[in-house]
Design an enzyme around this catalytic site. Structure first.
Site, short mmCIF file in Angstrom:
data_model
loop_
_atom_site.label_atom_id
_atom_site.label_comp_id
_atom_site.label_asym_id
_atom_site.label_seq_id
_atom_site.Cartn_x
_atom_site.Cartn_y
_atom_site.Cartn_z
N ARG A 113 -8.76 -0.15 4.68
CA ARG A 113 -7.87 0.84 4.09
C ARG A 113 -6.54 0.20 3.70
O ARG A 113 -5.88 0.65 2.78
CB ARG A 113 -7.59 1.96 5.10
CG ARG A 113 -8.73 2.91 5.31
CD ARG A 113 -8.29 4.07 6.18
NE ARG A 113 -6.91 4.39 5.85
CZ ARG A 113 -5.95 4.64 6.72
NH1 ARG A 113 -6.20 4.65 8.00
NH2 ARG A 113 -4.73 4.91 6.33
N ARG A 135 0.97 14.60 13.23
CA ARG A 135 1.47 14.37 11.88
C ARG A 135 1.59 15.64 11.04
O ARG A 135 0.91 15.78 10.01
CB ARG A 135 0.65 13.28 11.17
CG ARG A 135 0.70 11.99 11.93
CD ARG A 135 0.01 10.87 11.24
NE ARG A 135 0.81 10.24 10.20
CZ ARG A 135 0.46 9.14 9.57
NH1 ARG A 135 -0.68 8.56 9.85
NH2 ARG A 135 1.24 8.63 8.64
N LYS A 165 0.84 -1.21 0.00
CA LYS A 165 0.00 0.00 0.00
C LYS A 165 0.87 1.25 0.00
O LYS A 165 0.63 2.19 -0.76
CB LYS A 165 -0.90 0.00 1.24
CG LYS A 165 -1.59 1.33 1.49
CD LYS A 165 -2.45 1.30 2.74
CE LYS A 165 -1.70 1.62 4.01
NZ LYS A 165 -1.55 3.06 4.31
N ASN A 166 1.87 1.26 0.87
CA ASN A 166 2.65 2.49 1.02
C ASN A 166 3.59 2.76 -0.15
O ASN A 166 4.21 3.82 -0.20
CB ASN A 166 3.43 2.48 2.35
CG ASN A 166 2.51 2.75 3.53
OD1 ASN A 166 1.33 3.08 3.33
ND2 ASN A 166 3.03 2.59 4.73
N ASP A 189 4.73 0.51 11.88
CA ASP A 189 3.49 -0.08 11.36
C ASP A 189 3.31 -1.55 11.77
O ASP A 189 2.29 -2.15 11.46
CB ASP A 189 3.43 0.04 9.82
CG ASP A 189 3.11 1.46 9.37
OD1 ASP A 189 2.78 2.29 10.22
OD2 ASP A 189 3.21 1.73 8.16
N CYS A 244 -4.30 12.91 12.90
CA CYS A 244 -5.01 11.64 12.87
C CYS A 244 -4.81 10.97 14.21
O CYS A 244 -4.11 11.50 15.07
CB CYS A 244 -4.56 10.77 11.71
SG CYS A 244 -2.96 10.06 11.96
C1 UD1 Z 1 4.58 6.83 6.45
C2 UD1 Z 1 3.65 5.65 6.26
C3 UD1 Z 1 3.09 5.17 7.58
C4 UD1 Z 1 4.22 4.90 8.56
C5 UD1 Z 1 5.17 6.09 8.65
C6 UD1 Z 1 6.41 5.80 9.48
C7 UD1 Z 1 2.71 6.02 4.08
C8 UD1 Z 1 1.50 6.36 3.27
N1 UD1 Z 1 2.55 6.05 5.39
O1 UD1 Z 1 3.78 7.88 7.02
O2 UD1 Z 1 2.33 3.99 7.34
O3 UD1 Z 1 3.68 4.64 9.83
O4 UD1 Z 1 5.63 6.46 7.34
O5 UD1 Z 1 7.10 4.71 8.99
O6 UD1 Z 1 3.77 5.69 3.55
N2 UD1 Z 1 6.89 14.47 10.76
C9 UD1 Z 1 7.01 15.82 11.04
N3 UD1 Z 1 7.00 16.71 9.99
C10 UD1 Z 1 6.88 16.31 8.70
C11 UD1 Z 1 6.75 14.94 8.42
C12 UD1 Z 1 6.75 14.03 9.47
O7 UD1 Z 1 7.13 16.20 12.20
O8 UD1 Z 1 6.86 17.16 7.80
C13 UD1 Z 1 6.92 13.47 11.87
C14 UD1 Z 1 5.63 12.67 11.99
O9 UD1 Z 1 4.67 13.34 12.76
C15 UD1 Z 1 6.13 11.39 12.63
C16 UD1 Z 1 7.53 11.22 12.03
O10 UD1 Z 1 7.89 12.50 11.54
O11 UD1 Z 1 6.26 11.56 14.03
C17 UD1 Z 1 7.60 10.23 10.90
O12 UD1 Z 1 6.60 10.51 9.97
P1 UD1 Z 1 6.72 10.11 8.43
O13 UD1 Z 1 7.88 9.18 8.26
O14 UD1 Z 1 6.69 11.35 7.62
O15 UD1 Z 1 5.37 9.30 8.22
P2 UD1 Z 1 4.36 9.36 7.00
O16 UD1 Z 1 5.09 9.58 5.73
O17 UD1 Z 1 3.23 10.26 7.35
#
Ligand code: UD1
Length: 455
Positions: free
Chosen positions: A436, A158, A57-58, A344, A153
């Site tokens: 999902r 996030r 999915k990701n 995850d 969420c």
């Molecule tokens: C992706 C995955 C999700 C997984 C996560 C961590 C997808 C669609 N989703 O989510 O399933 O749980 O990686 O492996 O691929 N953060 C910030 N600022 C930002 C971006 C992130 O503070 O601009 C923080 C987030 O709140 C979190 C951490 O960084 O605490 C990691 O988030 P991130 O790796 O970006 O997760 P996603 O890409 O949202």
């Protein structure tokens, strides 16, 4: 109910692409109806048999957004087209002008011949956070993008500040106005930049990787995420004509090109789905053949599962696994960015540890609020206490069925796994979350002996 999508003979011809809107229309009413559906599981059966693992999915969600970068058709195979997230994103992309053809044999043909609007409205974006990943591709291809802020969420706030700062470093002007990110590329287009992430973000790496493929000059992403899904994303972009080096390392270098073109790409296996069924096996015992997946995608997950007492081996394109002892052994884990243990998989691993011999300490370092499954598992008889970022799971003799509810995807599946060993009946409410991210989970688990059904 998950109505199967119509099987279409797919060729990237304009004629076929016109039928896509029908496919999406068929999806929409279906997506609304099953929010209240439940899954009923009765514990006590071993898992035995074969499960075909779906495409990740990701990875798919990023591939779909990347198809915005070219006017040509891009075809993906091994796509979990039954997943709600894939369908939701299909709706967002089709709103932007992309023809999205999803078929039940796991094929997606995507063609954004022209961008009809650069506005991704709240109504569509709120359904799935990952739709914020249309921002960079829209900006790179179209010069302008208005994308609704996705909001928080259940697993945490996030934020997307790293995405926005990276785009600004590439010359975009960004303002937040009325809940929208309004981004504009400078005259002459985005330029390459050196972007040093203060911490690892999967989404920000994806966003800037895609965007940089069409920026002028070189972009260097430092402290980039190394997940297999990002490597898969990068490999598909390379097939589309992008120039990328360093995938799978923490420094990715991208040389911008003028145009990308169409391609065909098979999506990497879902390591989280694979790990989820392995944790199920750790609870129930038995033996599984997980087809079309590879242990090399998930070394940090396989190692603690083996320490806990699973035998896991690669055999050709399949993983074969069985449980060595009557109980798994208490094993500690800490979630970290790849190649560390994936956040995850934290909830599913915790569910497995509920019946362990001894105890397990589980530490969550990625998201601030990712223990929502704990009270529900405790209602089923588990002995878990949370101290800050860590949970101590003390093995208990048995779990008992209960009516439970989860607020996110991985927490929901953890409750399904627990239900497979609990005495009596477990009713998991709001399976909307499960759909999902887990394609045909009821069919897959009942196919290997679990007593599970939708109600
Ligand atoms: C992706 C995955 C999700 C997984 C996560 C961590 C997808 C669609 N989703 O989510 O399933 O749980 O990686 O492996 O691929 N953060 C910030 N600022 C930002 C971006 C992130 O503070 O601009 C923080 C987030 O709140 C979190 C951490 O960084 O605490 C990691 O988030 P991130 O790796 O970006 O997760 P996603 O890409 O949202």
């Amino acid at each position: 109910m998950n109505t199967p999508l119509p099987q279409t003979t797919i060729e990237p011809q304009p004629d076929t692409l016109n039928k896509v809107a029908e496919t999406i229309d068929l999806i929409q009413p279906e997506v609304k109806t099953s929010e209240l559906d439940k899954i009923v599981v009765r514990g006590g059966r071993e898992l035995k048999g074969d499960i075909r693992i779906s495409g990740a999915k990701n990875a798919v969600l990023k591939h779909m957004c990347a198809a915005l970068l070219t006017e040509e058709a891009v075809t993906f195979t091994n796509v979990p087209t039954g997943l709600r997230d894939v369908r939701f994103l299909g709706q967002v992309l089709s709103h932007l002008g992309m023809n999205v053809a999803l078929s039940s044999d796991g094929k997606a043909i995507l063609r954004a011949q022209e961008i009809k609007t650069h506005i991704a409205p709240y109504d569509l974006v709120r359904k799935m956070r990952a739709s914020v990943l249309v921002l960079g591709p829209l900006l790179a291809r179209h010069g302008e993008a208005h994308v609704s802020l996705p909001g928080g969420c259940s697993i945490g706030g996030r934020p997307i500040d790293l995405h926005l700062r990276g785009l600004e470093a590439m010359g975009a002007e960004i303002e937040i106005d009325s809940g929208y990110i309004k981004a504009k590329a400078p005259t002459g287009g985005l330029k390459g930049a050196i972007i040093d992430f203060p911490f690892v973000s999967v989404g920000a790496t994806d966003q800037l990787l895609m965007t940089a493929t069409l920026a002028k000059g070189e972009t260097i992403l430092r402290n980039a995420a190394r997940e297999p899904e990002i490597v898969d994303q990068g490999n598909a972009l390379i097939k589309m004509g992008a120039k990328i080096e360093g995938l799978g390392t923490s420094e990715i270098r991208i040389q911008g090109v003028d145009k990308l073109h169409g391609t065909t790409h098979a999506v990497v296996a879902d390591r989280i789905e694979t790990g989820t069924y392995l944790c199920g096996l750790g609870l129930t015992g038995g033996s599984l053949r997980l087809k079309n997946t590879h242990i090399d995608l998930m070394p940090s997950l396989i190692a603690p599962l083996m320490r806990a007492g699973l035998d896991i081996q690669q055999e050709g394109d399949d993983i074969i696994a069985s449980r060595r002892h009557a109980l798994v052994r208490g094993t500690d884990i800490m979630t970290e960015p790849h190649p560390g243990f994936p956040t995850d998989m934290q909830a599913q691993f915790m569910a497995m540890m509920c019946l362990c011999e001894g105890a397990s300490m589980i530490t969550e370092t990625i998201f601030e609020n990712r223990f929502m499954h704990v009270p529900e598992l405790n209602r089923m008889g588990a002995n878990i206490s949370v101290q800050g970022q860590s949970a101590i799971v003390r093995g208990v003799k048995k779990l008992t069925g209960a009516e439970v509810m989860a607020t996110d995807l991985r927490a929901s599946v953890a409750l399904v796994l627990a239900g497979m060993v609990a005495e009596g009946e477990t009713v998991v409410n709001r399976i909307y979350h499960l759909e999902r991210g887990y394609e045909n989970i009821v069919e897959k688990l009942s196919g290997v002996g679990a007593d599970i059904r939708k109600a």
